[in-house]
Design an enzyme around this catalytic site. Structure first.
Site, PDB file in Angstrom:
ATOM      1  N   CYS A  86       0.034   3.862   2.899  1.00 26.10           N
ATOM      2  CA  CYS A  86       0.708   3.481   4.263  1.00 26.10           C
ATOM      3  C   CYS A  86       2.085   4.017   4.214  1.00 26.10           C
ATOM      4  CB  CYS A  86      -0.004   2.233   4.007  1.00 26.10           C
ATOM      5  SG  CYS A  86      -1.848   1.466   3.593  1.00 26.10           S
ATOM      6  N   CYS A 115       0.462  -0.944  -0.113  1.00 20.02           N
ATOM      7  CA  CYS A 115       0.282   0.285  -0.056  1.00 20.02           C
ATOM      8  C   CYS A 115       0.991   1.326  -0.128  1.00 20.02           C
ATOM      9  CB  CYS A 115      -0.847  -0.250   1.308  1.00 20.02           C
ATOM     10  SG  CYS A 115      -1.656   1.634   1.272  1.00 20.02           S
TER      11      CYS A 115
END
Length: 156
Positions: A75, A72
């Site tokens: 993230c 991600c």
């Protein structure tokens, strides 16, 4: 049949003030302090399905839970900001990182539908939730608001 408790992991962390290496447990009754200079240390740990209750929900300080995944991009952008917040608020917050790919039960339990998703858990209750990757100032403001609005009877 004997029930086994999940093993509590530890990490090693150098004190930002004196440089002493300290062993930091994922779960403890208090919060980490340097064994030499007694300065509060940032508490940054990982948790999963098996140990989340001990690490986050029974934490003596509010837990900032980061639901993330290695693949991600947002993230990876938020992670250093959360680490910095944990360092700035050493002794007042515990950063708990949960890899959603390794902890599907927690993702379902907390209805994580997008990552990154951050929760603040105090006294076993979710007191704030934030999805997405807001700018650092917005995350700082969100966390400070969540810490200020902890429920009655909260520790520390």
């Amino acid at each position: 049949m004997e029930r086994r408790r999940p093993a509590v992991t530890t990490t090693l962390l150098k004190c930002p003030l004196c440089g002493t290496t300290n062993r930091i447990p994922a779960a403890a009754a208090g919060h980490p302090r340097c064994g030499k200079c007694r300065r509060d240390l940032p508490w940054i740990v990982e948790a999963g399905d098996a140990d989340f209750a001990a690490v986050a929900e029974r934490s003596p300080v509010p837990a900032l839970v980061d639901f993330w995944a290695a693949w991600c991009g947002p993230c990876r952008m938020v992670s250093p900001v959360l680490d910095k917040l944990a360092h700035e608020r050493a002794g007042r917050v515990k950063l708990v990182k949960v890899d959603v790919d390794k902890s599907p039960e927690l993702s379902r339990r907390f209805d994580v539908q997008a990552i990154p998703t951050m929760l603040v858990i105090a006294n076993g209750k979710v007191v704030a939730r934030q999805a997405g990757a807001p700018p650092a100032a917005a995350l700082r403001s969100w966390l400070d608001g969540a810490l200020a609005a902890r429920p009655e009877g909260s520790k520390q």
